[in-house]
Design an enzyme around this catalytic site. Structure first.
Site, PDB file in Angstrom:
ATOM      1  N   CYS A 211      57.267  21.213  19.266  1.00 50.18           N
ATOM      2  CA  CYS A 211      57.755  22.033  18.157  1.00 50.18           C
ATOM      3  C   CYS A 211      58.829  23.041  18.574  1.00 50.18           C
ATOM      4  CB  CYS A 211      56.629  22.763  17.430  1.00 50.18           C
ATOM      5  SG  CYS A 211      57.196  23.346  15.826  1.00 50.18           S
ATOM      6  N   CYS A 392      59.952  19.845  10.729  1.00 53.84           N
ATOM      7  CA  CYS A 392      59.569  21.200  11.092  1.00 53.84           C
ATOM      8  C   CYS A 392      59.840  22.115   9.898  1.00 53.84           C
ATOM      9  CB  CYS A 392      60.434  21.642  12.278  1.00 53.84           C
ATOM     10  SG  CYS A 392      60.205  23.358  12.718  1.00 53.84           S
TER      11      CYS A 392
HETATM   12  C1  LIG Z   1      52.895  26.993  18.656  1.00 50.96           C
HETATM   13  C2  LIG Z   1      52.968  25.570  18.146  1.00 50.96           C
HETATM   14  C3  LIG Z   1      53.518  25.322  16.898  1.00 50.96           C
HETATM   15  C4  LIG Z   1      53.613  24.026  16.418  1.00 50.96           C
HETATM   16  N1  LIG Z   1      54.132  23.827  15.162  1.00 50.96           N
HETATM   17  C5  LIG Z   1      54.192  22.571  14.657  1.00 50.96           C
HETATM   18  C6  LIG Z   1      54.661  22.346  13.321  1.00 50.96           C
HETATM   19  O1  LIG Z   1      55.007  23.275  12.594  1.00 50.96           O
HETATM   20  N2  LIG Z   1      54.708  21.065  12.869  1.00 50.96           N
HETATM   21  C7  LIG Z   1      54.323  20.009  13.640  1.00 50.96           C
HETATM   22  O2  LIG Z   1      54.363  18.878  13.167  1.00 50.96           O
HETATM   23  N3  LIG Z   1      53.891  20.186  14.923  1.00 50.96           N
HETATM   24  C8  LIG Z   1      53.804  21.441  15.448  1.00 50.96           C
HETATM   25  N4  LIG Z   1      53.338  21.641  16.721  1.00 50.96           N
HETATM   26  C9  LIG Z   1      53.193  20.490  17.645  1.00 50.96           C
HETATM   27  C10 LIG Z   1      51.921  19.664  17.490  1.00 50.96           C
HETATM   28  O3  LIG Z   1      50.787  20.483  17.443  1.00 50.96           O
HETATM   29  C11 LIG Z   1      51.828  18.698  18.654  1.00 50.96           C
HETATM   30  O4  LIG Z   1      53.043  17.973  18.725  1.00 50.96           O
HETATM   31  C12 LIG Z   1      50.680  17.714  18.481  1.00 50.96           C
HETATM   32  O5  LIG Z   1      49.464  18.414  18.544  1.00 50.96           O
HETATM   33  C13 LIG Z   1      50.739  16.647  19.558  1.00 50.96           C
HETATM   34  O6  LIG Z   1      49.578  15.863  19.554  1.00 50.96           O
HETATM   35  P1  LIG Z   1      49.033  15.219  20.905  1.00 50.96           P
HETATM   36  O7  LIG Z   1      47.785  14.476  20.549  1.00 50.96           O
HETATM   37  O8  LIG Z   1      50.113  14.520  21.617  1.00 50.96           O
HETATM   38  O9  LIG Z   1      48.633  16.469  21.824  1.00 50.96           O
HETATM   39  P2  LIG Z   1      47.433  17.483  21.585  1.00 50.96           P
HETATM   40  O10 LIG Z   1      47.127  17.621  20.144  1.00 50.96           O
HETATM   41  O11 LIG Z   1      47.809  18.708  22.350  1.00 50.96           O
HETATM   42  O12 LIG Z   1      46.169  16.779  22.280  1.00 50.96           O
HETATM   43  C14 LIG Z   1      46.167  16.381  23.629  1.00 50.96           C
HETATM   44  C15 LIG Z   1      44.698  16.206  24.048  1.00 50.96           C
HETATM   45  O13 LIG Z   1      44.677  15.529  25.302  1.00 50.96           O
HETATM   46  C16 LIG Z   1      43.678  16.117  26.123  1.00 50.96           C
HETATM   47  N5  LIG Z   1      44.012  15.835  27.529  1.00 50.96           N
HETATM   48  C17 LIG Z   1      44.972  16.371  28.320  1.00 50.96           C
HETATM   49  N6  LIG Z   1      44.946  15.810  29.552  1.00 50.96           N
HETATM   50  C18 LIG Z   1      43.931  14.891  29.518  1.00 50.96           C
HETATM   51  C19 LIG Z   1      43.411  13.993  30.481  1.00 50.96           C
HETATM   52  N7  LIG Z   1      43.898  13.930  31.732  1.00 50.96           N
HETATM   53  N8  LIG Z   1      42.375  13.204  30.132  1.00 50.96           N
HETATM   54  C20 LIG Z   1      41.856  13.251  28.871  1.00 50.96           C
HETATM   55  N9  LIG Z   1      42.307  14.094  27.906  1.00 50.96           N
HETATM   56  C21 LIG Z   1      43.349  14.894  28.237  1.00 50.96           C
HETATM   57  C22 LIG Z   1      43.717  17.606  25.755  1.00 50.96           C
HETATM   58  O14 LIG Z   1      42.473  18.208  26.077  1.00 50.96           O
HETATM   59  C23 LIG Z   1      43.960  17.532  24.249  1.00 50.96           C
HETATM   60  O15 LIG Z   1      42.755  17.529  23.517  1.00 50.96           O
HETATM   61  C24 LIG Z   1      53.172  22.939  17.214  1.00 50.96           C
HETATM   62  C25 LIG Z   1      52.581  23.188  18.467  1.00 50.96           C
HETATM   63  C26 LIG Z   1      52.475  24.498  18.922  1.00 50.96           C
HETATM   64  C27 LIG Z   1      51.806  24.757  20.260  1.00 50.96           C
END
Ligand SMILES: Cc1cc2nc3c(=O)[nH]c(=O)nc-3n(C[C@H](O)[C@H](O)[C@H](O)COP(=O)(O)OP(=O)(O)OC[C@H]3O[C@@H](n4cnc5c(N)ncnc54)[C@H](O)[C@@H]3O)c2cc1C
Length: 449
Positions: A211, A392
């Site tokens: 983000c 966004c």
């Molecule tokens: C401040 C902020 C604002 C944001 N604003 C927006 C917005 O307005 N709109 C939008 O669409 N997105 C937004 N996002 C981005 C969005 O939240 C992320 O892009 C999204 O959560 C990504 O999903 P993900 O599953 O890839 O990662 P995550 O949701 O972070 O999940 C990753 C998971 O993997 C696990 N993990 C890590 N390493 C390992 C391992 N070795 N083995 C097993 N599990 C592991 C972690 O524990 C976690 O549970 C924002 C993020 C932040 C921090």
């Protein structure tokens, strides 16, 4: 949580009809472009004995688990993640802006795990794609036929000299990325700052990041609070940009530049934070002219972001090119399938693709990856393509936001042509961000959006 202001001109009681229409709008925003990857409504489940491992149970991992459980009959689906709490990360900015309480962004992982999927509460320590297995941090070896990597990314606070996340919420140090508690602590520091005024530092790292709009939003929100407290006149807000732009999409960058100019936010281009001295309240930046120190009264630290070590140290990472350094996964940008290991997919923040790293892109990516995985099981060729869509809702003041939606080629891809103009500061986009997106996000985790 007490919020000192009712956001600019916003009636906090939104009627049910408006809410209904907006939640539909939120659903469209995150769901419409993925329709090409959807199976026919009454398509029978695909019978299979495939073993599928999903590493990471955040936004992308849970969404993938829900969609696979809905499409497959007989598969062994194993989700691996030690974190028991689920964080609605798009809400962190709202918590840090005093607009939502801490509880708004916290729930449990277990409540989204679909029936028939096994959750292993451990971390993946090693990926062994040549042997089709992962090894957990307790030494458990789990074999798979298909692997989906959804580990998100690593916030590399340690690479900023002097930075200590334990100090967030003290002495003017904020960082909304570190988690719900940090977002809340940042809100308290930002409140103290906006009551007194002074120098506020904002910015982003030089790495890929999730983000990229969030650091900009927080600059605008702080500016608004200073104005409401009557302290803007004795304050200086500085945004440190990692290169010569404010956003990767040129037209959005230009719009933000104009808004910053209008609000009196100074931009320090080519400034990348390398160190911080929380005692002296000084941040150090690498610039083309050598290191530069800037003193602050309040700072929002946004750390460099890289692939988690387990992926970074594995054969799954890009072997060369711009995404190799930080260990992002080498996947096709169209299908999210690994380039060298065709039974492996990478979705969400871990994917080494040109755009994305938002929950909105998760919503577009996962159906495509799942479609390709299920097609492989069925022995057919999938044609669905992820076009890089990300979005966004960029808050520009309390009560107003711009909806920024674009694809790999920096084309603006408005979901509501004629209704929500892209790059317009609108109340309806603010309501979408603050009310409609969370229910849509939760529906996505359950495979329903
Ligand atoms: C401040 C902020 C604002 C944001 N604003 C927006 C917005 O307005 N709109 C939008 O669409 N997105 C937004 N996002 C981005 C969005 O939240 C992320 O892009 C999204 O959560 C990504 O999903 P993900 O599953 O890839 O990662 P995550 O949701 O972070 O999940 C990753 C998971 O993997 C696990 N993990 C890590 N390493 C390992 C391992 N070795 N083995 C097993 N599990 C592991 C972690 O524990 C976690 O549970 C924002 C993020 C932040 C921090």
């Amino acid at each position: 949580m007490k919020t000192p202001f009712s956001p600019g001109g916003l009636d906090p009681t939104v009627d049910r009809r408006t809410l209904f229409r907006l939640s539909g709008a939120g659903a469209m925003l995150m769901a419409a472009p993925a329709l090409a990857a959807e199976p026919a409504p009454n398509a029978p489940k695909v019978k299979t004995g495939a073993r599928i491992v999903i590493a990471g149970a955040g936004a992308a991992g849970l969404t993938a688990a829900s969609r696979l459980a809905a499409r497959l009959d007989g598969a062994t689906i194993t989700l691996i993640d030690r974190r028991k709490e689920h964080f609605y990360q798009p809400g962190f900015t709202l918590v840090a802006g005093g607009l939502k309480p801490h509880g708004y962004v916290v729930s449990t992982t277990a409540q989204y795990v679909p029936a028939g999927v096994t959750l292993v509460e451990e971390q993946v320590a090693e990926f062994d794609p040549d042997a089709n297995a992962v090894v957990t941090d307790t030494g458990k070896r789990i074999a798979y036929d298909y692997l989906i990597v959804a580990t998100g990314l690593h916030l590399d606070y340690a690479s900023i000299d002097g930075m200590d996340t334990a100090l967030i919420g003290k002495n003017g140090l904020g960082s909304i990325y570190a988690g719900p508690a940090a977002a809340e602590a940042t809100w308290k520091e930002m409140t103290r700052f906006s009551e007194r005024g002074g120098v506020g530092l904002f910015g982003r790292p030089a790495t890929e990041m999730k983000c990229a709009g969030a650091p900009l939003k927080y600059t605008f929100i702080t500016d608004d609070y200073l104005r409401r407290h009557g302290t803007r006149g004795k304050s200086e807000l500085i945004y440190a940009a990692q290169n010569k732009t404010l956003f990767s999409v040129p037209i959005v960058s230009e719009k933000v530049r104009m808004l910053f100019r209008d609000r009196g936010v100074k931009v320090a281009y080519d400034h990348v934070m390398t160190a911080i001295d929380p005692g002296r309240k000084v941040a150090t930046y690498a610039t083309p002219n050598g290191p530069v120190e800037i003193g602050y009264d309040f700072v929002n630290v946004v750390p460099p972001m890289r692939a988690p070590a387990a992926v970074r140290n594995s054969p799954l990472r890009w072997q060369e090119g711009v995404w190799s350094g930080d260990g992002w996964m080498e996947v096709s940008k169209d299908s999210l399938r690994h380039v060298r290991y065709p039974n492996v997919f990478g979705v969400g923040d871990i994917a080494g693709v040109p755009k994305g790293k938002t929950a909105a892109s998760v919503k577009w990516q996962v159906p495509v990856a799942v479609d390709h995985l299920v097609a492989s099981i069925e022995g057919r060729v999938a044609t669905s393509v992820y076009n890089g869509y990300t979005s966004c809702p960029l808050i520009t003041q309390l009560g107003r936001a711009m909806l920024v939606e674009f694809d790999y080629d920096n084309n603006l891809t408005p979901s509501f042509p004629g209704v929500i103009a892209p790059l317009e500061e609108l109340w309806v986009t603010w309501v979408m961000k603050t009310i409609a997106l969370k229910p849509t996000y939760l529906a996505m985790l359950r495979g329903n959006a």
